[in-house]
Design an enzyme around this catalytic site. Structure first.
Site, PDB file in Angstrom:
ATOM      1  CE  LYS A  75      16.706  17.584  41.626  1.00 44.51           C
ATOM      2  NZ  LYS A  75      16.603  16.223  42.189  1.00 44.51           N
ATOM      3  CG  ASN A 102      23.050  11.080  34.701  1.00 42.45           C
ATOM      4  OD1 ASN A 102      24.080  10.636  34.174  1.00 42.45           O
ATOM      5  ND2 ASN A 102      22.094  10.309  35.172  1.00 42.45           N
ATOM      6  CB  SER A 128      26.774   3.954  34.064  1.00 46.89           C
ATOM      7  OG  SER A 128      25.681   3.046  34.073  1.00 46.89           O
ATOM      8  N   GLY A 130      24.534   3.225  39.165  1.00 45.22           N
ATOM      9  CA  GLY A 130      23.691   3.518  40.319  1.00 45.22           C
ATOM     10  C   GLY A 130      24.509   3.566  41.596  1.00 45.22           C
ATOM     11  CE  LYS A 183      25.519   7.270  33.215  1.00 44.23           C
ATOM     12  NZ  LYS A 183      24.277   7.876  33.544  1.00 44.23           N
ATOM     13  CG  HIS A 186      25.433   3.741  29.400  1.00 46.10           C
ATOM     14  ND1 HIS A 186      24.433   3.949  30.336  1.00 46.10           N
ATOM     15  CD2 HIS A 186      25.995   2.557  29.729  1.00 46.10           C
ATOM     16  CE1 HIS A 186      24.409   2.930  31.183  1.00 46.10           C
ATOM     17  NE2 HIS A 186      25.352   2.085  30.837  1.00 46.10           N
ATOM     18  CG  ASN A 187      21.845   6.880  30.863  1.00 46.51           C
ATOM     19  OD1 ASN A 187      22.886   6.254  31.025  1.00 46.51           O
ATOM     20  ND2 ASN A 187      21.314   7.628  31.806  1.00 46.51           N
ATOM     21  CD  GLU A 190      19.917   2.367  31.822  1.00 43.02           C
ATOM     22  OE1 GLU A 190      21.135   2.637  31.964  1.00 43.02           O
ATOM     23  OE2 GLU A 190      19.037   2.835  32.559  1.00 43.02           O
ATOM     24  CG  HIS A 453      11.952  21.062  -2.323  1.00 35.37           C
ATOM     25  ND1 HIS A 453      12.303  22.294  -1.817  1.00 35.37           N
ATOM     26  CD2 HIS A 453      10.706  20.801  -1.855  1.00 35.37           C
ATOM     27  CE1 HIS A 453      11.312  22.753  -1.056  1.00 35.37           C
ATOM     28  NE2 HIS A 453      10.332  21.866  -1.075  1.00 35.37           N
TER      29      HIS A 453
HETATM   30  P1  NBP Z   1      20.636  14.114  43.830  1.00 35.84           P
HETATM   31  O1  NBP Z   1      20.595  14.225  42.368  1.00 35.84           O
HETATM   32  O2  NBP Z   1      19.415  13.761  44.556  1.00 35.84           O
HETATM   33  O3  NBP Z   1      21.217  15.494  44.413  1.00 35.84           O
HETATM   34  C1  NBP Z   1      21.297  15.708  45.805  1.00 35.84           C
HETATM   35  C2  NBP Z   1      22.588  16.422  46.142  1.00 35.84           C
HETATM   36  O4  NBP Z   1      22.653  17.695  45.463  1.00 35.84           O
HETATM   37  C3  NBP Z   1      22.671  16.727  47.619  1.00 35.84           C
HETATM   38  O5  NBP Z   1      24.007  16.586  48.027  1.00 35.84           O
HETATM   39  C4  NBP Z   1      22.230  18.194  47.663  1.00 35.84           C
HETATM   40  O6  NBP Z   1      22.699  18.865  48.783  1.00 35.84           O
HETATM   41  C5  NBP Z   1      22.897  18.703  46.432  1.00 35.84           C
HETATM   42  N1  NBP Z   1      22.428  20.022  45.996  1.00 35.84           N
HETATM   43  C6  NBP Z   1      21.245  20.396  45.410  1.00 35.84           C
HETATM   44 BR1  NBP Z   1      19.859  19.269  45.098  1.00 35.84          BR
HETATM   45  N2  NBP Z   1      21.174  21.689  45.109  1.00 35.84           N
HETATM   46  C7  NBP Z   1      22.343  22.207  45.520  1.00 35.84           C
HETATM   47  C8  NBP Z   1      22.873  23.513  45.490  1.00 35.84           C
HETATM   48  N3  NBP Z   1      22.203  24.528  44.955  1.00 35.84           N
HETATM   49  N4  NBP Z   1      24.107  23.707  46.026  1.00 35.84           N
HETATM   50  C9  NBP Z   1      24.782  22.678  46.573  1.00 35.84           C
HETATM   51  N5  NBP Z   1      24.332  21.411  46.616  1.00 35.84           N
HETATM   52  C10 NBP Z   1      23.124  21.165  46.094  1.00 35.84           C
HETATM   53  O7  NBP Z   1      21.813  13.105  44.281  1.00 35.84           O
HETATM   54  P2  NBP Z   1      22.213  11.669  43.702  1.00 35.84           P
HETATM   55  O8  NBP Z   1      21.025  10.810  43.435  1.00 35.84           O
HETATM   56  O9  NBP Z   1      23.280  11.194  44.615  1.00 35.84           O
HETATM   57  O10 NBP Z   1      22.861  12.001  42.289  1.00 35.84           O
HETATM   58  C11 NBP Z   1      23.968  12.872  42.141  1.00 35.84           C
HETATM   59  C12 NBP Z   1      24.250  13.038  40.659  1.00 35.84           C
HETATM   60  O11 NBP Z   1      24.603  11.773  40.110  1.00 35.84           O
HETATM   61  C13 NBP Z   1      23.062  13.537  39.840  1.00 35.84           C
HETATM   62  O12 NBP Z   1      23.518  14.404  38.840  1.00 35.84           O
HETATM   63  C14 NBP Z   1      22.516  12.284  39.225  1.00 35.84           C
HETATM   64  O13 NBP Z   1      21.828  12.535  38.021  1.00 35.84           O
HETATM   65  C15 NBP Z   1      23.775  11.485  38.997  1.00 35.84           C
HETATM   66  N6  NBP Z   1      23.590  10.047  38.932  1.00 35.84           N
HETATM   67  C16 NBP Z   1      22.749   9.406  39.759  1.00 35.84           C
HETATM   68  C17 NBP Z   1      22.597   8.031  39.686  1.00 35.84           C
HETATM   69  C18 NBP Z   1      21.689   7.313  40.628  1.00 35.84           C
HETATM   70  O14 NBP Z   1      21.544   6.088  40.478  1.00 35.84           O
HETATM   71  N7  NBP Z   1      21.088   7.966  41.601  1.00 35.84           N
HETATM   72  C19 NBP Z   1      23.349   7.306  38.776  1.00 35.84           C
HETATM   73  C20 NBP Z   1      24.233   7.970  37.956  1.00 35.84           C
HETATM   74  C21 NBP Z   1      24.340   9.342  38.035  1.00 35.84           C
HETATM   75  P3  NBP Z   1      21.803  18.924  50.154  1.00 35.84           P
HETATM   76  O15 NBP Z   1      22.115  17.642  50.858  1.00 35.84           O
HETATM   77  O16 NBP Z   1      22.316  20.102  50.858  1.00 35.84           O
HETATM   78  O17 NBP Z   1      20.371  19.035  49.729  1.00 35.84           O
END
Ligand code: NBP
Length: 477
Positions: A75, A102, A128, A130, A183, A186-187, A190, A453
């Site tokens: 996250k 992100n 990007s 998903g 990025k 890009h968003n 979008e 001004h």
């Molecule tokens: P999330 O954004 O939901 O993050 C969950 C992950 O973060 C889990 O692995 C969790 O571990 C870990 N985590 C957290 Br929360 N706090 C932590 C900490 N203090 N120490 C270690 N690990 C920690 O996951 P996602 O949806 O897969 O997205 C990941 C990244 O990719 C984000 O930055 C997101 O913005 C970006 N992104 C997402 C998309 C999309 O479509 N979802 C697209 C493009 C970019 P745990 O399992 O132990 O809780």
């Protein structure tokens, strides 16, 4: 054996990215704070390639070949800092931390600076597409040092989406935060694309009187032409979907309050700081925000509007063609604004971003992928120092051909009371840029009147002030 790459953070994105690396023949070390996720990955998908499951940070780092390549997919925000703090002490000079979350580019700049002092390459990377993109090939926007890209680039090229011409959708955007900045924009683009499509839908429904299913067909037709894009394609899918529980169009059973995660807002906030007019993106962010003000909307529902004046069948068909023109012209303006912001960020932070290369890597994998991006690339190929996409001959000609219909559509929208902030902002931007004179001259006069001004003159150099409270003579300032 040792792993060529490691991924920590195995939620949807990290898990699929790790599988993508493994499916491409790399040995991938995997790690997650909660160990059960790591185990689940290897149990479910272990046969797809070579994974090394690591339960502890130490085991994870030990599993990586040197220089180490460690991808963080957690996250964005504090969790990213926490993970960096956990791993950085275990790394050695020359190792790379790739943040695929992100992140805000300002955080990326800070992290890059701090880690550089410790000899570690920090590669803020926009990803990007998903979860599907992460698995089958995303569009990848890495920043960071040239050195790190030399080591990482070939791997990223392998797992990235490929454009129709086979080119990998990844390029080294520039140093430190350049990738996350690209990025972010890009968003923002979008958001603007989605808003414009939403307005086109609303016009086809409320002005032309088409049903969601009919509008889906119109979008399908558009998708075979110059608007050919992922977002138009999925719009047709969403519009033709029927809710199983009620038999109503799906779009009519969904609460009409749009949510957002923040990257569109960042694009606008940064544009304000850089002084770049991204009015189309701003309207898209504001439109989502307005939709969410349920009480305000409820309280305003009784306000007067125009009488409806339905179109005949043939008028409706002609109107739909005009909406396509308006949508296309407005889309050109959105991209013009977005690329202006990237150029301004590049200038401000000394990133030297290649705008043509950026448009090329958005052709596949990402949410805004579209045939249209080939044209943007062609525009920058023809002239790398293009001051604006609107100054490209092809785009200028296309807008010239679209403008009458664009104006007609906005006229109809205003007459019939259909809100079209995106179309309107785009046309206002276009008209303002081409204007011989802007009322900014009057603004300068007002500023000089109430605040001394000063202003510049069209016929002489220097700054001037008029003695508004006195004899109204002019003095040099
Ligand atoms: P999330 O954004 O939901 O993050 C969950 C992950 O973060 C889990 O692995 C969790 O571990 C870990 N985590 C957290 Br929360 N706090 C932590 C900490 N203090 N120490 C270690 N690990 C920690 O996951 P996602 O949806 O897969 O997205 C990941 C990244 O990719 C984000 O930055 C997101 O913005 C970006 N992104 C997402 C998309 C999309 O479509 N979802 C697209 C493009 C970019 P745990 O399992 O132990 O809780």
């Amino acid at each position: 054996t040792s792993a060529q790459i490691g991924v920590t953070g195995l939620a949807v994105m990290g898990r699929n990215l790790a599988r993508n690396f493994a499916r491409n023949g790399y040995t991938v070390a995997v790690h997650n704070r909660t160990v059960s996720r790591t185990k689940a990955l290897v149990e479910e998908f272990g046969q797809e390639g070579d994974f090394i499951a690591a339960e502890t940070a130490e085991d994870f780092v030990a599993a990586l070949e040197r220089p180490r390549r460690l991808v963080i997919m957690v996250k964005a925000g504090e969790p990213t800092d926490a993970v960096i703090e956990e791993f950085a002490p275990l790394l050695e000079p020359g190792d790379m931390i790739i943040d695929g979350g992100n992140a805000h580019f300002a955080d990326t700049r800070r992290r890059e600076r701090e880690l550089r002092e410790r000899g570690i390459h920090f590669v803020g990377t926009g990803i990007s597409g998903g979860e599907e993109g992460a698995l089958h090939g995303p569009s990848i926007m890495p920043g960071g040092s040239k050195e790190s890209y030399a080591s990482l680039g070939p791997m990223l090229e392998k797992i990235s989406a490929k454009a129709a011409d086979g080119a990998p959708c990844v390029t080294h955007c520039g140093p430190d935060g350049a990738g996350h900045f690209v990025k972010m924009v890009h968003n923002g683009i979008e958001y603007a694309d989605m808003q414009l499509i939403g307005e086109a839908y609303q016009l086809l429904r409320d002005v032309a009187g088409y049903s969601p299913a009919q509008i889906a067909d119109i979008f399908r037709t558009w998708n075979t032409g110059r608007l050919d894009s992922y977002l138009i394609e999925i719009t047709a899918e969403v519009l033709s979907h029927v809710d199983a529980a009620t038999g109503k169009p799906f779009v009519d059973v969904v609460v009409d309050r749009a949510e957002q995660k923040g990257t569109g807002r960042w694009t606008v906030q940064i544009a304000l700081d850089l002084g770049v007019p991204v009015s189309g993106i701003a309207e898209a962010v504001f439109a989502r925000s307005l939709s969410g003000h349920a009480a305000l909307r409820e309280a305003s529902r009784g306000l007067a509007g125009p009488k409806p004046s339905p179109l005949s069948e043939s008028e409706a068909a002609a109107f739909a063609d005009r909406v396509e023109q308006a949508l296309y012209a407005s889309k050109i303006v959105s991209y013009t604004q977005g690329f202006h912001e990237i150029a301004a960020g590049s200038e401000e932070y000394g990133w030297d971003i290649d705008l043509g290369a950026v448009s090329a890597i958005w052709r596949g994998g990402c949410i805004i992928r579209a045939a249209f991006l080939d044209r943007i690339r062609a525009a920058y190929d023809a002239r790398a120092e293009l001051p604006s996409l609107l100054s490209d001959e092809t785009f200028a000609r296309e807008i010239a051909a679209a403008q009458d219909d664009w104006r007609e559509v906005l006229t109809a929208a205003v007459r019939q009371g259909v809100p079209t902030p995106g179309f309107a902002a785009a046309l206002a931007y276009y008209d303002a840029l081409r204007a011989e004179r802007l009322p900014a001259a009057l603004t300068q006069g007002q500023r000089d009147f109430f605040g001394a001004h000063t202003y510049r003159r069209v016929d002489r150099d220097g700054a001037f002030h008029t003695l508004w409270g006195g004899d109204r003579g002019e003095v040099s300032a």
